[in-house]
Design an enzyme around this catalytic site. Structure first.
Site, short mmCIF file in Angstrom:
data_model
loop_
_atom_site.label_atom_id
_atom_site.label_comp_id
_atom_site.label_asym_id
_atom_site.label_seq_id
_atom_site.Cartn_x
_atom_site.Cartn_y
_atom_site.Cartn_z
N ARG A 75 2.50 45.70 -38.51
CA ARG A 75 1.84 46.17 -37.30
C ARG A 75 0.33 45.95 -37.34
O ARG A 75 -0.32 46.00 -36.30
CB ARG A 75 2.14 47.65 -37.08
CG ARG A 75 3.60 47.93 -36.88
CD ARG A 75 3.88 49.41 -36.91
NE ARG A 75 3.36 50.10 -35.75
CZ ARG A 75 3.97 50.17 -34.58
NH1 ARG A 75 5.11 49.56 -34.40
NH2 ARG A 75 3.44 50.83 -33.57
N CYS A 127 -1.46 51.13 -35.76
CA CYS A 127 -1.12 52.23 -36.66
C CYS A 127 0.38 52.44 -36.88
O CYS A 127 1.16 52.35 -35.94
CB CYS A 127 -1.69 53.54 -36.13
SG CYS A 127 -3.45 53.50 -35.85
N GLU A 132 -1.04 28.09 -26.16
CA GLU A 132 -0.32 28.73 -27.26
C GLU A 132 -0.69 28.08 -28.61
O GLU A 132 -0.89 28.78 -29.61
CB GLU A 132 1.19 28.68 -27.00
CG GLU A 132 2.04 29.28 -28.10
CD GLU A 132 1.78 30.75 -28.41
OE1 GLU A 132 1.02 31.41 -27.66
OE2 GLU A 132 2.29 31.23 -29.42
N LYS A 175 -2.35 30.21 -31.63
CA LYS A 175 -1.65 30.30 -32.92
C LYS A 175 -2.61 29.91 -34.04
O LYS A 175 -2.72 30.58 -35.04
CB LYS A 175 -0.45 29.36 -32.89
CG LYS A 175 0.72 29.71 -33.69
CD LYS A 175 1.65 30.76 -33.12
CE LYS A 175 0.98 31.93 -32.52
NZ LYS A 175 1.72 32.89 -31.82
#
Ligand code: G6P
Length: 609
Positions: free
Chosen positions: A27, A2, A482, A486
């Site tokens: 975000r 948020c 990773e 990704k």
């Protein structure tokens, strides 16, 4: 997660709110809304989906005239994404309006209580409880009502609040969810993060837990929970405004991938003085470093993956036992935290709820040192850790981390070399050689970036893949983790990473004709073992993409496609091998038409458990 923006001043609020919310889009969110006081009433507009829907609906904010307002992008936790559940939320007579980031953990209990007192709820959110509770306690003094609400709610919150009968004021308060405040020439502004206010001011106040802010056009006042006014220092934000813009790149992710040489240099260079590692901000003597008996690295997501690499590097160089934990596990598993333990919390945002909780758990134990490796200056983890080592990646906007990850690795290498020297495990000359290798990394990353078209072409062939595997041993296993994350987070292709030695214990049954297996072979001592694993999957039909050190040309016989990385010390190969994997993921996701900067359901800063 948020995003909150609030404005009170001389200008029209809605366009400022929309602009600020756009800067917080990174975000992650699924709906958005605005509330603006128009001189008579507070008017609200909400829309499910992207911010541009809300922007079109409100004609760029023109439909909501007024100079005081709050805006919100919601990442659904309680109740599905919908116009009703989107913030802002009103009290019953629409005289109080609230936006919230965080989770009110006791909302069900409070909701029941409020229902028995005649309150009716229209949404499924925990936030609506705050609006009604404010109404319940409000007797004409906003601060009084806010304090009473703070005493009743449990959980985390950053709140922006407007009271219709105090039209010259806006209120903000926080606990465990980020919130900043800024003053500009024409008004006062609140936001979840710095990019939303940079256009208006560079001097921001970081609001601490349980601090209340009253904002007026000309004035900002801070109070503690006892309603006593407190003084706060502002922090000057030094970033270039363009650092938070795309700067000609199609996506933030591509821009940030390309910024890695600079980010690595900026994190490395200030800590190398006369060929030696100097980590001034650590503030530990060599004796104190020598007294460390155990390290826990605790983090979430990609930051956790840097910890997996760090385990190999610290144990190998400094001979300190290292355990790596997911913060969400560590905080509840009653870890053994004795005197002599160091807990390293790794976080780009410095606000990840589980990482912050793990830090607090560690700090409860006397004799335990907590070090934060953090990118966002002034964030909660940076403030609460005993020691902070900043990664100087600059603002990272794309949800999937790239440059922050690369700088976290650098921070670990520096710490491991310094710790190894302080513990007498590494001579000056050996450390000097490692430092020289570190200094070559930015240029080597540049070389890999210059070669991205070849990886792009390869990626185009895998746009329709159903699943992709990543395998490796040792540090190559950490890189695999990773690479796989990704890929799956931005392209939505199912992907798994396996320690190559584990293949025969289950995973190999998933290999079919044409399945892509990305094999990492950067550890020379494990090279032959990896070749055997590659042959095993190839025999079962896999198409093998090998990522290995330049010079290992015989791999071309054992694999179907090879990407070479420049030679470096085996402890540092992750910094190079991850680059083609990032590029591969990016182009697969682009090929599939995915929104790479804002992947579905994900948030950049995960401020709830
Ligand atoms: C989210 C992000 C990841 C990040 C993780 C931890 O899941 O999408 O890129 O690695 O959070 O975040 P932190 O800010 O603590 O590094």
């Amino acid at each position: 997660m948020c995003g909150i923006v609030g404005y009170i001043g001389n200008e029209q609020a809605a366009p400022i709110l929309l602009d600020g919310l756009e800067k917080l889009e990174y975000r992650g969110y699924d709906s958005a809304g605005l509330a603006v006081y128009d001189g008579t009433d507070i008017r609200v507009m909400k829309a499910t989906g992207r911010l541009k829907v809300l922007s079109e609906l409100s004609h760029g904010g023109a439909m909501l005239p007024g100079c005081a307002g709050i805006g919100h992008t919601r990442w659904a936790t309680h109740g599905m994404p919908s116009d009703t559940n989107a913030h802002p939320h009103f009290n019953k007579d629409e005289s109080i309006v609230v936006v919230h980031n965080g989770i009110i953990e006791n909302y069900l209990k409070l909701k029941k209580l409020l229902e028995t007192r005649g309150y009716q709820f229209v949404s499924q959110t925990d936030t609506e409880v705050v609006a009604h509770l404010l109404d319940y306690y409000y007797q004409g003094d906003p601060m009084e009502a806010i304090v009473k609400v703070m005493q009743r709610v449990e959980g985390s919150y950053a709140l922006g609040i407007l009271f219709k009968d105090h039209p010259e004021e806006m209120y903000a308060v926080r606990k465990d969810s980020p919130l900043i405040v800024g003053k500009c020439a024409h008004g006062s502004i609140i936001a979840s993060d710095v990019p939303a206010v940079l256009k208006y001011t560079r001097d921001v106040f970081f609001i601490q837990n349980e601090e209340i802010v009253r904002l007026e056009k000309e004035n900002i006042a801070f109070f503690n929970i006892d309603k006593e006014e407190i003084q706060k220092e502002s922090t000057r934000i030094e970033w270039d405004v363009n650092a938070a813009e795309k700067g000609g790149y199609e996506h933030f992710m591509l821009k940030e991938i390309n910024e890695q040489p600079k980010a690595v240099r900026d994190t490395l260079n200030p800590r190398i003085k006369d060929g030696r590692i100097v980590i001034e901000e650590l503030g530990m003597t060599p004796e104190e470093v020598a007294a460390i008996r155990k390290i826990y690295v605790v983090a979430c997501g990609s930051a956790y993956h840097t910890g997996v690499t760090a385990k190999y590097v610290f144990e190998g160089l400094a001979r300190i036992p290292v355990e790596v934990d997911l913060a969400s596990e560590f905080r509840y598993r009653n870890p053994i935290l004795d005197e002599g333990t160091m807990v390293i919390i790794v976080s780009q945002s410095g606000e990840t709820a589980d990482s912050l909780a793990a830090l607090r758990e560690a700090k409860k134990h006397p004799g335990v040192r907590v070090l934060g490796i953090v990118n966002v200056v002034g964030s909660s983890i940076a403030r609460e850790a005993d020691h902070v080592m900043y990664t100087w990646a600059g603002p990272e906007i794309a949800v999937a981390t790239t440059k922050a990850y690369s700088t976290q690795l650098i921070a670990f290498y520096l710490l491991a070399i310094r710790f190894a020297q302080d513990r007498g495990k590494l001579s000056e000359a050996e450390a000097g050689n490692l430092i020289k290798e570190l200094q070559r990394l930015p240029e080597q990353i540049e070389m890999l970036l210059a070669n991205k078209e070849r990886i792009q072409r390869f990626a185009n062939r895998y746009v329709a893949a159903r699943e992709i595997f990543f395998i490796g041993r040792g540090i190559d296993y950490a890189i695999s983790l990773e690479g796989s994350l990704k890929l799956k987070e931005i392209s939505y292709i199912h992907s798994e990473a396996y320690a190559a030695g584990e293949l025969k214990h289950g995973t190999i049954s998933l290999i079919e004709e044409g399945t892509l297996v990305t094999a990492l072979l950067t550890q020379e001592d494990l090279y032959k073992k990896m070749i055997s694993n590659i042959v095993e999957v190839q025999t079962r039909g896999a198409f093998v993409l090998a990522v290995t050190n330049v010079g290992n040309t015989e791999i071309e016989k054992a694999s179907d496609y090879v990407i070479y990385i420049p030679k470096t010390n085996p402890y540092f190969t992750n910094s190079l091998a991850v680059i083609p994997l990032q590029i591969f993921s990016y182009y697969v996701a682009i090929g599939k038409g995915c929104d790479v900067d804002k992947p579905r359901n994900l948030a950049k800063s995960v401020t709830v458990e």
